[in-house]
Structures are given as structure tokens and as C-alpha cells.
Design a protein around this motif. Sequence first.
Motif, PDB file in Angstrom:
ATOM      1  N   UNK B 329       0.822  -1.204   0.000  1.00  0.00           N
ATOM      2  CA  UNK B 329       0.000   0.000   0.000  1.00  0.00           C
ATOM      3  C   UNK B 329       0.865   1.267   0.000  1.00  0.00           C
ATOM      4  N   UNK B 332       2.828   1.701  -3.188  1.00  0.00           N
ATOM      5  CA  UNK B 332       1.931   2.146  -4.253  1.00  0.00           C
ATOM      6  C   UNK B 332       1.664   3.639  -4.166  1.00  0.00           C
ATOM      7  N   UNK B 333       1.347   4.095  -2.973  1.00  0.00           N
ATOM      8  CA  UNK B 333       1.110   5.524  -2.776  1.00  0.00           C
ATOM      9  C   UNK B 333       2.358   6.323  -3.129  1.00  0.00           C
ATOM     10  N   UNK B 335       4.858   5.602  -5.140  1.00  0.00           N
ATOM     11  CA  UNK B 335       5.142   5.640  -6.577  1.00  0.00           C
ATOM     12  C   UNK B 335       4.198   6.620  -7.280  1.00  0.00           C
ATOM     13  N   UNK B 336       2.904   6.489  -6.948  1.00  0.00           N
ATOM     14  CA  UNK B 336       1.930   7.360  -7.625  1.00  0.00           C
ATOM     15  C   UNK B 336       2.178   8.823  -7.278  1.00  0.00           C
ATOM     16  N   UNK B 339       5.358  10.187  -8.992  1.00  0.00           N
ATOM     17  CA  UNK B 339       5.154  10.476 -10.413  1.00  0.00           C
ATOM     18  C   UNK B 339       4.327  11.746 -10.588  1.00  0.00           C
ATOM     19  N   UNK B 340       3.265  11.846  -9.813  1.00  0.00           N
ATOM     20  CA  UNK B 340       2.388  13.009  -9.945  1.00  0.00           C
ATOM     21  C   UNK B 340       3.137  14.301  -9.602  1.00  0.00           C
ATOM     22  N   UNK B 392     -18.164  16.113  -1.389  1.00  0.00           N
ATOM     23  CA  UNK B 392     -17.632  14.856  -0.870  1.00  0.00           C
ATOM     24  C   UNK B 392     -16.823  14.084  -1.872  1.00  0.00           C
ATOM     25  N   UNK B 395     -13.424  12.300  -1.036  1.00  0.00           N
ATOM     26  CA  UNK B 395     -13.262  12.274   0.410  1.00  0.00           C
ATOM     27  C   UNK B 395     -12.830  10.897   0.895  1.00  0.00           C
ATOM     28  N   UNK B 396     -11.830  10.885   1.742  1.00  0.00           N
ATOM     29  CA  UNK B 396     -11.286   9.624   2.261  1.00  0.00           C
ATOM     30  C   UNK B 396     -10.950   8.644   1.152  1.00  0.00           C
ATOM     31  N   UNK B 398      -8.067   7.263  -1.816  1.00  0.00           N
ATOM     32  CA  UNK B 398      -6.635   7.238  -2.071  1.00  0.00           C
ATOM     33  C   UNK B 398      -6.196   8.351  -3.025  1.00  0.00           C
ATOM     34  N   UNK B 399      -6.954   8.640  -4.081  1.00  0.00           N
ATOM     35  CA  UNK B 399      -6.489   9.715  -4.969  1.00  0.00           C
ATOM     36  C   UNK B 399      -6.291  11.039  -4.248  1.00  0.00           C
ATOM     37  N   UNK B 402      -3.099  10.799  -2.296  1.00  0.00           N
ATOM     38  CA  UNK B 402      -1.928  10.881  -3.179  1.00  0.00           C
ATOM     39  C   UNK B 402      -1.734  12.317  -3.661  1.00  0.00           C
ATOM     40  N   UNK B 476      -6.176  11.457   5.981  1.00  0.00           N
ATOM     41  CA  UNK B 476      -6.768  11.277   4.653  1.00  0.00           C
ATOM     42  C   UNK B 476      -6.904   9.833   4.184  1.00  0.00           C
ATOM     43  N   UNK B 477      -6.266   8.908   4.857  1.00  0.00           N
ATOM     44  CA  UNK B 477      -6.255   7.541   4.309  1.00  0.00           C
ATOM     45  C   UNK B 477      -7.680   7.004   4.208  1.00  0.00           C
TER      46      UNK B 477
END
Lengths: 346, 536, 367
Positions: B329, B332-333, B335-336, B339-340, B392, B395-396, B398-399, B402, B476-477
Motif C-alpha cells: 500500500x 503504491x502511494x 510511486x503514484x 510520479x504526480x 464529498x 473524500x477519504x 486514495x487519490x 496521493x 486522509x487515508x
Amino acid sequence: MRRSIASLWALGLAGSIGLVGVATAAPSASARAHAVTITLYNGQHVQTTDALVRAFTRRTGITVAVRSEDEGALVNEIEAEGSRSPADVVFTENSPALESLQGHGLLARLPKAIRSATPARFGSPRGDWVGVTARVSVIVYNPALIRATQLPRSVLALGTARYRRELALAPGETDFQPIITAVAARDGTARTRSWLEGMKANAAGHLYPDNETVTNDVNRGLVALGVINQYYWYRLRAQIGARNMHARIAEFAPRDPGYVLDVSGAGVLAASPHRRAAERFVAFLVSRAGQSIIDRSDSFEYPLAKGVPAPTGEAPLASLRPDPISIAELGDGHRAVQLLEQAGLL
Amino acid sequence: MALDTRVASPRAARPARVAARATSAGKVPPLLFALALAVCVVLAGPLVFLLLEAASARDVGALVFRAFTAELLWNTARLTVAAVAACVVLGTGAAFLVERTDLPFRRFFAVAFVVPLAIPDFVVSFGWSSLSGAISGFWGALLVMSLAVYPLVYLPVAASLRNGDPAEEEVARSLGYGPWRTFLRVTLAQARIAVLGGALLCALVILAEYGAFEMLGYQTFTTEIFTELQVAFDLNGAAALSLVLVALSIVLVAGELASRGRRGAERTRAPRHPPQRHRLGRLRPIALVGATGLVAGAIGVPVATCGYWMAQATTAPLAGVSLASATAQTAGYGVAAGALAVVLASPVALLSVRYQGVLALLLERSTYLVLAVPGLVVALALSTASLRYGGGFGYQSAPLLIFAYALLFFPLALVGVRTSLAQAPRRFEEVARSLGVRQRSVFRRVTLPLVAPGLAAGFCLVFLSVVTELTATLVLRPTGVETLSTQFWSYQQNLSYAQAAPFALVMVGLAALPSVALGRYFDRLARRQLASGAVA
Amino acid sequence: MSAAPPGLALSGLRKHFGSQLVLDGVDLTVASGAFAALLGASGSGKTTLLRLIAGFERPDAGSVAIGGRVVEAPGQRVAPEDRRVGFVPQEAALFPHLSVEANVAFGLPRRRRLEAAALLELVGMAPYGRRMPHQLSGGQQQRVALARALAIRPALVLLDEPFSSLDPNLRAAVREEVGRILREAGSTVLLVTHDQDEALSLADVVAVLRRGVVAQCATPRALYGAPADVELACFLGEANVLEGRARAGEVTTVLGAAPCGAPGVLGDGELVEVLVRPEQLRLVAVSDPSAPQESLAAVVERLDYHGHDALVRVRLETENAAPLVARTLGDPGVVAGERVRVWLDGAVRAWPRRAVTTSRAAVSVQD
């Protein structure tokens, strides 16, 4: 030239958004496998919740997504989320958090069958939440630093110079607020504030973020005494073993405002789209099965359902002689927070 | 007959007009400017939101202007000053030992001094405070923060010492300065900007630190903001308090900029040979002990404590997500978000490197403001904004998390992208085109290979910061998701040290990989510059 | 008359950056296959001109034709990659991520990649193909950059101060070799430099860029011997500028009468400025009997000895005399303070005196 770089950038942006998608995809896919998933906003200790959630899912096939945070933060979140709250059930450590939600009209009335599972005096006066467990506030002390005979009979004594540099305090703990409310209810705002200021002076250098730390540091002999709920002591013992326990616990005098019963409870969100499933979860918490799990777990809290005994080694709930302050009188805790802010503890 | 006799050397003839530098091209492409501006507006979002929120707070004055605030301010300020001073001493000393002396095992230390970057402050604090309860309060916080944060001074100072012009030191020696005075007056003066920059970063990190202080029982502004949210359920109040912090940070950033601008210590030419190393002589064993002590304190203690707790049997294991799932997890966060952030940073970097101008500079600098806002506050701003104005949306999710990471660590990505673009000046592209190669191929064959390592460096910086981030993640998770840091935190909070420890170790390992790679990249970059500078 | 179009033809090129006018109508024609140098002080717009020719910047007005093909004109533009211009930038700008050989082969289509080796041979860098650029010395980097530019068989080679970053010792050798290679390759060359020695020694034709326009374009000899004005004269080498009066193809200065060339017809009795190159001044010790009749007595003020020659500053014993600089070959055989005799040898150059004299340092002998 520029156009091609711009399109390349757009490509990069799209790519990283794709990555975001991939990083996000994993958990939601596994969640979709189950038919119903309810979301639990958990302000209780994970020790208490984990076993309950697992047993509930095993029994009902309903998955529970748990969001664990400090109950204060959770209440704040729910109030900010309003009708969009993803939460279905909220389970808190103390009654003021639930009273606050109820006051904002964010909780749904619980069916009587659920409410009557535990004694009414431990539940919402209006019926929007139900009491699940209780804890009692006690003194934790290290006998190497202070003798049992020197311990205060009343929590008010902790504000006097007698305990200078001997007190550990976790002013941000929500467990501490009911004591403040109880003191304020009996002695009025002004006296309560000066008592808090005295405690702050006594606890200089020993202001802690939470009761776990208070208990741990008293046990390690860093500070003589503190006020906690009884179960922190039992949990620490379970963690590090009885032979490493140097701290002991002692009661305040009966009916002292420091001797407070804190009720942990649960309610269903008014906006929940899964009300049936959510109610089943709350019902499970107060059912005999659920209460027995609490009893046997490492939570060391008092189950509230009739006929379920106190955790092994703890005094029976009925034998306790706490301050008789009611749930309604404890309220939503905002008065306690104001007092803490005025005393410079928050 | 009047005599008008002039002898003029050809070089004495000066042109009447000085032409503009042809290399800094005039007009900024509007598309690029629009993109950079858009990115900056997005970055400013949380700050603006904070202002709005604070403005609508009830009794802001009562909350902000009270004795307790002064107390917190005093706590925060004295710790920041003391810890920054300690970091400057440790970081500069370590950099000097590695770059300028004959300290044994220099190559090892060069890496070991950077690794603490990968150890979250709250893990260092966990290591020390579980070692002894006496490590708490001001002195505990000072010890932990100094050990956890000094690499932020070490890295830039080491780079500056490595690239410093030895000629200046040689001149000083020839003018009768002893080695010690030369070090103080010349070497340190050369590294001044690096030291200042590092100190600023340290100060910002300390201002925004939450986990370590919470564990050590030391109250600062940031811990109080957290408490305000948890106990008082008061977002407006928290926003108002955050503004004090933001103001403090802006003062710091501005101060650093001002003191940097006062004397342009930019080097005009590349050094011709690498600097000479001082012989430590009899001080060598002492220096070795000091360096070893630093590494032991900053890496040894946290890692060893984790090892110790893992070896302890516990009677009450808590349930939680598995180590593997939290690792996946987190990675993944990371890396994303990496990159962003790099993608978002590139237009701003391109603008500031290729089209230097007041506007470009302002845009670029404005993004540093986000450094001044604690992660927690950014997270809250985002989540509240998504609820209040976004219906909303996100809200909460993953994007959104990130995206928050990308915002929070944007300046890090920017540093990486800037460095990399500086590696690919436009003249390379021009030469390539004059050799008959088309635009698209130029990008693929020249620009990208030159820029890629720097982009990777920016990516790595963001990645390792994401891996060790705690507060924004907590807020935020998505429900049900635990990262390495949140799972560690929740075990640690419940005193389940044995269960917390492996998460800390994996977190350190995951973050250490890119930080070692980063160290090597910047090392190679410096060497290459040295080599090409030597012929210029 | 010649059938071959010029290698490079610039006409009316103008360029400004912001409010600064950098090029103010540049006209220049370089014959096909010629080696031209563009000489200008730093900041005179040389590099900008080069970038316009290469196509990296667009002019505000004017046109560029390479080998007869118009590559830049109002409403018409050929992309840099289609101009066949071999560009050798300052500092070489070798691609740092590519080996020497890959750098040279960069502009070659795949099937011609093998030619890189031959090109490296041509510039004497054959053994270095596998090296990375940062492992080369400055002179080596320049030669590789040249090979890279030549690889595309350019119609025009542009050299942007390619030798300015080299050590003085190395500079002459590299310069000479580059000149040879380029002449062998036979392409039209435009070298940009601020170093007049370099321009005069390397090029067939030298254009001086001044304040955004080409002040003069001529062979090195013509430029040095017959500069268009005093300012150019001073720019192109050490110069004594004397006041004089013209009369019937001669000018009379403090040094006496001398035959004179001028850009136009000088009126009898007109006040003129006279260029006397230091090497036109002869001097011998006062005791030397070889001094001609018309020589003047002077005192040596200072001596700058260079080995192959020497610059001697003397002051005539006439009243109010300003110093003069003379160049002697080898040892002048005099010392400071010594009395000498000085005379002028050969024809001089003169211009009508300008209303306002430029304010340059009256006496400065440097280098």
C-alpha cells in the motif's frame, strides 16, 4: 516544439493519474467481493474493537471497514461530513462524543430491543446510542516514589502544592474530561479552573499525550502518580507481564468527582444507507456474545450487559462507588474543553 | 601644433551597447506559463482555504492570543533554535569530515550520514524514548530532532564543500591564515548558502513535526493543533493556530531568501582540481569516534531498539493489516505520488530554468510556501474542502491522499526537476537540431536521457517522504487502509512495541533504498561537474 | 559574374530583445568555400547573429540565404534541422550522456554511422571514440564538436568562439588545426570571435560587427592596413593616432610629412587624424649613425619586451609631446631613459578629423 512538449506533459499527467488509479484499486476490489460492507468509525481502542469486528463478520457475513482514530477527531469528521458521512456506526470511548453527535441530530434513534440490552443509566437519555462498556477512573502510582498512605483521597487534592512535580497528566485525553465536568458540576467553574491550574503546575514536565504514556511512565518510575482509567493498568500488565509491573492502582474516596464511571457507547448514523446492517452491528456489541468477547479480550473494560461478569481480577461493577453524575450531566464535554483551554492545558 | 597622440589597445574599446544575453530567450510560451500558473494556484489552495477557515473561526483572538499560545510559541521557538543549531553543527561537521579530511571509512560515512533521512522522526523518537524514559521533554526532543534532521544540513553542505573552489582556501593560506581560520573565514563562508538552506529546511521540519513530539511528551504548536482537533473538535481553531505557524514559517523562508541575496556567493568558474583533504593527525581517532557516535545515535539506536522489541514475545498481539499489505500500500502511494509530483513540478521548473524572469521566480518561490504548512493542516484543508465544496468528491479516497502527498512534497520534486533541467541546457537541443535531427527525436535522444536521472531523483525524494509521512496519512487515508506509518503509529500508541517494530524497520528499509540512490546520484553529478569544470 | 551562389548571404538582419536593439540591419556576403570571421567586442551581437543564421532565433527583419537557398525571409522559414548548418558552440556542448563516437554519429542516419570513425580520424581523435566527453580536455572536446558538425556535410559551418575557453598555449595549435581541417572539408565557414589575432590569422575575409551593423568587411590585410575609420583602426591592433594636416597626397604630423592613403579625397590644408601603426615607427639609439636626416630626438619612457618583439614608449623632445609607441623586432637595443632617434617609415592612413573626438584612454599599452 512547445506543442509536442505540452502533449508529452499531458501524457505524463495521464500516466501518473493512471498510477494513482492502480495504487487505489487494490483495497476497493477486495471490499467489493462481499455483499454488504459497513463503515465503523472507531474511537475505541483497537484491542476492544478488533475481536468484536471479526466475530461479527464471521457470524453475519457483513464486512466492517474500520476507521480508527481518536474519538474527538472522529466526531469532528462526522460533524464536518454531515449527511455525506461514509460512517454507518460510531463507537466511542466516552459518552460526551456521542452526546455531541446526538445534539447535532446526526444519530438515528436505536430500536428499543438494542437499548434495553444494557442498563438505561449507561445509555443515551434520548435513546440515540447505547452504552457498551464502562471504565472507572483510578489513581496509578509507583510505590517506589510515593507511599499508598500519601495518596489523595480526592482528585481535588491533586491541585495542591503537596503533589508538586509528582503528577503525570494527559490533558488531551478524552477520558480526563468527565472528571473535569464532575468537579465543575459540584464546585463551580472558578474553583475548577484554579484546580486545573494547580494540576498543570504540579505536572510541569509530565504533560503527556495519552493515558498509555502516563501509565507507562509511572510504571517506569519517571513520575510518582497519575489519574487514569483502570484498564490502562491492566493492558500494560498484559503487554509487559506482571513481573514488570511496578505501578499500582488505587481508588479515590467513594463519590469523589475523581471517581467517575466513563461509559463507552455506540450509535448508528442517521445518514447511513445501511441502517439494518449497522443496527445489527450495534446489537451485536451489546449482545451476550459480544459482551463476552469484550470480557475475555485484552480490553479490560467492564461489559455492561446484565449477567456478564467483570474481567478477571477486577472489582465487580456493582461494587464501585463512583460520583453519581449522570450521562446527561456529563453532556457533550464542551464545558470541560473550555475549562482546559482557560487553564492553558489545551 | 597641438599633439593628439593616442595609443589604444584593442581591448580597451568597449561597445556602447551591451546586447541582451542571447541564451535567455525572450518570450515565455503562454501554454507553459498557463500550466505553471495552474500548478501554483492548486498549491496555494490549502493556504487560501486556511485563511478562509481561520477568518470564520469564532473567538480566534481569544484562542490565539492567550498565555498558552505564548507558552507554545516559546516551546516551539526554543526547540527550533536549539535543534537547528545542533543540526548545523552536526551536519556541517559531518560534511567537513567526509569531504575535506582523511577520516577513515569516508565512503561508508558518506552513505551512513544520509540514511537518517530515511528514518522517520517518530521512529528515531520511538527508539530513544523506549530506550530510556528519561529521553523526553525539551532535552529529549532536542536530541531526537538533531539526530533525525541533521542530514538536511549535511547533504547541501557536503555538496557545497565538494564543489567549493580550493583556490580561495589556498589564497587564504598564502595570505597568512592558519588552517583553522581558513576553515572559519573561507570554507564556511563558501558553504554559507548551503548551511542556510539546510537550516531553513530543518526549521520547517521541526515546526511541522508531530509524531516525535507527541511521543516525547513535548508540546509545540503542531502537537497543539492536533490536540485542538481531536479534543476540541475545532477545525476553525486549528486553522487559526496553523496560521501562526504558517506566519512563522514564512518569516523563516523570507529571512533565508533575504540573507542569501545579500551577498551573491555564486561561483563564477568551476574549480580546476578537487579540494585538498586536511590531515586529522592525532585527532583522527576522536573524529572517528564522533562520526561513529553520530551514526550510532541516528541509525543504530532506532534500528537496534526495533530489533530488540521484535525479539520480545508479547502476550497480546493486536490485529492489524499484514506487513506485506501495508508495504504494498505504502509503496503504491509513494510511486503514484512521486510520479504526480514530478509531472506537476515540470512546468514550474521549466519556466524557472529556461525563462528566468521576475514572474517565473515569483511563481517558483510561491510553491515553497507549502513547505511552511504542516502536513496535517494541508490534509485537513483538503478533506474539509472536498466535503464542503466538492460534494464529498474524493473524500477519504486514495487519490485525494496521493494528491495531498504530491502537494506536500512538491518542493522536493521541484528541486529534483530543476536540477535535472539544469543538466540539459537548451544549447544541447539546438546543437542536436542543427545536426538535422527533428524535434521529437531531439527530445527522445537528448533531453530525456539528460533529464531522466534528475527526474528520478525528484521522484525518489517524494517517494521516501511519502513512505515516512504520518499526519496527513492519518487524516486522509481511506477507511480500512493502513500504511506502514499509520500501522506503526497505532501499535506504538497502544504500547505494542513488539508489533510496531517490524513496520518501522520495513519503513526505514523502503525509504533507505531511494535515499542511497539519491546520494549516489548527487555524488556522480558533482564528480561530472568537477571533471567538465576542470577543462573549462 | 561567378556562377556559384555565395556560401552565406545576410541582408538587413535586425533583432531586438525587449527594448534592446542588438542587430540593426546586418548585411554580409561570404563567398562559397570561404573562411570568414565575424569580429566584434563581447556583447556586440555576434552570438545573436550566429543563432539567427542557425535558425535558433527568428530575426525581426531581414533574410538569410545559405548556399543560395533562402532559409529565412519574411514569411519564409527553414527549420534549424533542415538548414545543413554545422554548429560548433562555445564550450563544445558535447552531449554528456553519449560517448565521443556517438556524439559524432549523432547527426548521421543509421546506415552512415560508420563514418564517425573516419571523422574522428580527420580531427585526430580516433583513439578516443569510446571515451565520455567529460574525460576529454577542452581542446579535444572542441575537435570532437567539429567532427560532429562536419558529419552532416554542412553547407555552412558556424564556429562560436570555439577557442576562447582554451589555454593560450593550446589555442594556437588547435586553431591552426581546425583551420586546416575546415579548409580540407571545403565548406563555407563563419567563425565568430572577439580576438582580432584569431580573426586576422585564420580567415580569408573578416567582418567587423559594431553596434549592430557590419562596420567593415575586407581581407585581413586590407582591414588592418586600411580600416574604414579611426575606431576600427584602434580596435584592430595597437595604434598611434596623431593629428595632422593634409596636403597633396601627403600628411604632415609631428613626425614630419608622409605619403598617405585615405578613404576619400582630402582637401588641401584639411585637419586630419592619422593612423601610425607601432611597427611603422623606427627607432635607434641616439649614437647610431643609421638614423635618417628627418628623424626626431626622443626619450624612452618604458619598454615592454615580448621576446619576438618589443613595444617601446617614447616621448619626443618637442614641447607638449604625447608619448608614441613603437614596435621593434627582437631586442630594441635601448633601455628606459635612454635618448633615441625616431622616424616614420612608409605610407600612413588618414581620415578627416571628426567633430568630437572619442574619449578613449589616451595612452594605454597592454598585454
